[in-house]
Design a protein around this motif. Structure first.
Motif, PDB file in Angstrom:
ATOM      1  N   GLN A 222      -9.735  -0.683   8.652  1.00  0.00           N
ATOM      2  CA  GLN A 222      -8.526  -1.358   9.122  1.00  0.00           C
ATOM      3  C   GLN A 222      -8.269  -2.637   8.341  1.00  0.00           C
ATOM      4  OE1 GLN A 222      -6.240  -0.204  11.325  1.00  0.00           O
ATOM      5  NE2 GLN A 222      -7.469   1.688  11.286  1.00  0.00           N
ATOM      6  N   ALA A 223      -9.350  -3.369   8.030  1.00  0.00           N
ATOM      7  CA  ALA A 223      -9.205  -4.601   7.255  1.00  0.00           C
ATOM      8  C   ALA A 223      -8.685  -4.306   5.857  1.00  0.00           C
ATOM      9  CB  ALA A 223     -10.545  -5.333   7.187  1.00  0.00           C
ATOM     10  N   LEU A 224      -9.201  -3.235   5.239  1.00  0.00           N
ATOM     11  CA  LEU A 224      -8.750  -2.876   3.903  1.00  0.00           C
ATOM     12  C   LEU A 224      -7.288  -2.422   3.915  1.00  0.00           C
ATOM     13  CD1 LEU A 224     -11.897  -0.939   2.603  1.00  0.00           C
ATOM     14  CD2 LEU A 224     -11.063  -3.163   1.799  1.00  0.00           C
ATOM     15  N   MET A 225      -6.886  -1.708   4.950  1.00  0.00           N
ATOM     16  CA  MET A 225      -5.492  -1.287   5.069  1.00  0.00           C
ATOM     17  C   MET A 225      -4.584  -2.501   5.227  1.00  0.00           C
ATOM     18  SD  MET A 225      -5.930   2.085   7.513  1.00  0.00           S
ATOM     19  CE  MET A 225      -4.178   2.220   7.832  1.00  0.00           C
ATOM     20  N   LYS A 226      -5.027  -3.479   6.027  1.00  0.00           N
ATOM     21  CA  LYS A 226      -4.217  -4.681   6.229  1.00  0.00           C
ATOM     22  C   LYS A 226      -4.061  -5.455   4.927  1.00  0.00           C
ATOM     23  CE  LYS A 226      -3.883  -8.832   9.103  1.00  0.00           C
ATOM     24  NZ  LYS A 226      -4.522  -9.613  10.207  1.00  0.00           N
ATOM     25  N   LEU A 227      -5.153  -5.581   4.177  1.00  0.00           N
ATOM     26  CA  LEU A 227      -5.096  -6.272   2.892  1.00  0.00           C
ATOM     27  C   LEU A 227      -4.170  -5.549   1.920  1.00  0.00           C
ATOM     28  CD1 LEU A 227      -8.875  -7.195   2.473  1.00  0.00           C
ATOM     29  CD2 LEU A 227      -6.972  -8.833   2.585  1.00  0.00           C
TER      30      LEU A 227
ATOM     31  N   GLU B 288      -0.768  -6.799   0.008  1.00  0.00           N
ATOM     32  CA  GLU B 288      -0.654  -6.762  -1.451  1.00  0.00           C
ATOM     33  C   GLU B 288       0.573  -5.997  -1.925  1.00  0.00           C
ATOM     34  OE1 GLU B 288      -5.367  -6.655  -2.836  1.00  0.00           O
ATOM     35  OE2 GLU B 288      -4.216  -4.800  -2.676  1.00  0.00           O
ATOM     36  N   ALA B 289       0.769  -4.813  -1.337  1.00  0.00           N
ATOM     37  CA  ALA B 289       1.743  -3.881  -1.904  1.00  0.00           C
ATOM     38  C   ALA B 289       2.734  -3.312  -0.895  1.00  0.00           C
ATOM     39  CB  ALA B 289       1.010  -2.726  -2.588  1.00  0.00           C
ATOM     40  N   GLY B 290       2.596  -3.668   0.383  1.00  0.00           N
ATOM     41  CA  GLY B 290       3.509  -3.148   1.385  1.00  0.00           C
ATOM     42  C   GLY B 290       3.264  -1.697   1.751  1.00  0.00           C
ATOM     43  N   THR B 291       2.063  -1.180   1.467  1.00  0.00           N
ATOM     44  CA  THR B 291       1.723   0.207   1.761  1.00  0.00           C
ATOM     45  C   THR B 291       0.258   0.315   2.147  1.00  0.00           C
ATOM     46  OG1 THR B 291       1.588   2.442   0.815  1.00  0.00           O
ATOM     47  CG2 THR B 291       1.251   0.606  -0.693  1.00  0.00           C
ATOM     48  N   ASP B 292      -0.083   1.365   2.907  1.00  0.00           N
ATOM     49  CA  ASP B 292      -1.484   1.622   3.258  1.00  0.00           C
ATOM     50  C   ASP B 292      -2.214   2.355   2.138  1.00  0.00           C
ATOM     51  OD1 ASP B 292      -1.086   0.458   5.711  1.00  0.00           O
ATOM     52  OD2 ASP B 292      -0.772   2.362   6.760  1.00  0.00           O
ATOM     53  N   PHE B 293      -1.472   2.867   1.153  1.00  0.00           N
ATOM     54  CA  PHE B 293      -2.072   3.678   0.099  1.00  0.00           C
ATOM     55  C   PHE B 293      -2.914   2.785  -0.804  1.00  0.00           C
ATOM     56  CE2 PHE B 293      -2.044   6.140  -3.897  1.00  0.00           C
ATOM     57  CZ  PHE B 293      -2.436   7.375  -3.395  1.00  0.00           C
ATOM     58  N   GLN B 294      -4.228   3.042  -0.785  1.00  0.00           N
ATOM     59  CA  GLN B 294      -5.150   2.162  -1.497  1.00  0.00           C
ATOM     60  C   GLN B 294      -4.978   2.232  -3.010  1.00  0.00           C
ATOM     61  OE1 GLN B 294      -7.081  -0.218  -0.818  1.00  0.00           O
ATOM     62  NE2 GLN B 294      -7.178  -0.115   1.416  1.00  0.00           N
ATOM     63  N   ARG B 295      -5.365   1.164  -3.674  1.00  0.00           N
ATOM     64  CA  ARG B 295      -5.367   1.164  -5.129  1.00  0.00           C
ATOM     65  C   ARG B 295      -6.297   2.260  -5.638  1.00  0.00           C
ATOM     66  NH1 ARG B 295      -7.656  -4.568  -6.929  1.00  0.00           N
ATOM     67  NH2 ARG B 295      -5.869  -5.249  -5.700  1.00  0.00           N
TER      68      ARG B 295
END
Length: 291
Positions: free
Chosen positions: A34-39, A43-50
């Motif tokens: 959840q923390a990574l999704m929030k970050l 950063e990018a306005g999306t849940d899709f991780q780098r």
């Protein structure tokens, strides 16, 4: 069609360990995602991780050569991510197939690149751009406009990102199953419940849809004649009858095929005979031993 051909797809989940290291997070696993999704949203306005934080949990492919076709999958059920990557990358050391994907140039291949580097793997057969083999200066797997890797999403959009389409929509529109067999993204749930067969079936379904669209793309470009296209489709149907895990795929395909005039003949009332050795598909029905 230039053989061999390899259609491929990957499934991923967020690499929580790497994410915690990257952002210097010291949190319980239950809170970490959840923390990574929030970050990421910040950063990018999306849940899709780098891309480097996508951990590969399944690699599926359909290999076609002069001996036939073969579906295969490597998953975390039996292999680590590094082992899966080693198996997949070794394919390119043996042969140099035409690689076919849907969004592979923007997602699958970059993820494979980052994860291979993360595990300290070497893959010159896939990533060389002419530094080792000078021929690959003019035809390599990374160049957007080369034919060694055909990203169907990209080429069908005429390399214009505003025209990108979803695999599911295009496959279903053309009379193929799309993802109607198992709609939605369930990869994390499949992993948590240990449903590895469903995970590989899901990934292989994307591969099969991509293959069928690729055949239609070759027909459009005149690289397959109509009778050749028909034989490839019928051979694919025959092969899937030997793959019981894809019975639902075949069933949905048969129903979807009735929605367009062109695909209505994919499932003729009478059984289809196996193409002879003199047909335009110069292979037997036995699968290749190269995979």
């Amino acid at each position: 069609m230039r053989l061999p051909v390899l259609i491929f797809d990957i499934e991923t989940v967020t690499d929580l360990k790497s994410g915690a290291h990257l952002y210097q997070l010291d949190l319980p696993e239950a809170e970490l995602e959840q923390a990574l999704m929030k970050l990421r949203r910040q950063e990018a306005g999306t849940d899709f991780q780098r891309l480097p934080l996508h951990e590969i949990v399944c690699i599926s492919g359909l290999w076609i050569d002069e001996h036939g076709m073969k579906l295969f999958s490597f998953s975390r059920e039996h292999d680590s991510e590094a082992t899966m990557l080693k198996k997949f990358l070794s394919i390119f050391d043996k042969r140099h197939p035409t690689l076919v994907s849907w969004n592979g140039s923007q997602f699958d291949l970059p993820v494979i690149l980052f994860r291979a580097m993360y595990h300290g793997l070497s893959a010159p057969s896939l990533f060389d751009q002419g530094e080792i083999d000078q021929q690959k200066r003019y035809n390599n797997y990374q160049n957007r406009y080369h034919q060694r890797h055909v990203d169907l999403m990209d080429v069908m959009a005429m390399f214009n990102g505003r025209h990108f389409q979803k695999l599911d929509d295009i496959a279903y529109l053309l009379g193929f199953p799309g993802k109607r067999v198992d709609a939605g993204y369930h990869v994390p749930a499949f992993m948590q419940s240990g449903e590895w067969s469903r995970l590989t079936r899901y990934c292989e379904g994307d591969v099969l849809n991509t293959w069928l669209i690729y055949l239609r793309w070759l027909l459009l470009k005149g690289q397959l004649l109509l009778e050749e296209h028909t034989l490839w489709v019928q051979h694919t149907i025959q092969y899937l009858h030997t793959q019981p895990q894809h019975a639902d795929f075949l069933s949905v395909w048969q129903h979807s095929s009735q929605q367009t005039e062109f695909t209505r003949t994919d499932f003729p009332e009478q059984s289809v005979t196996t193409p002879s050795n003199e047909s335009v598909m110069p292979f037997q029905s036995s699968p290749s031993s190269d995979i």
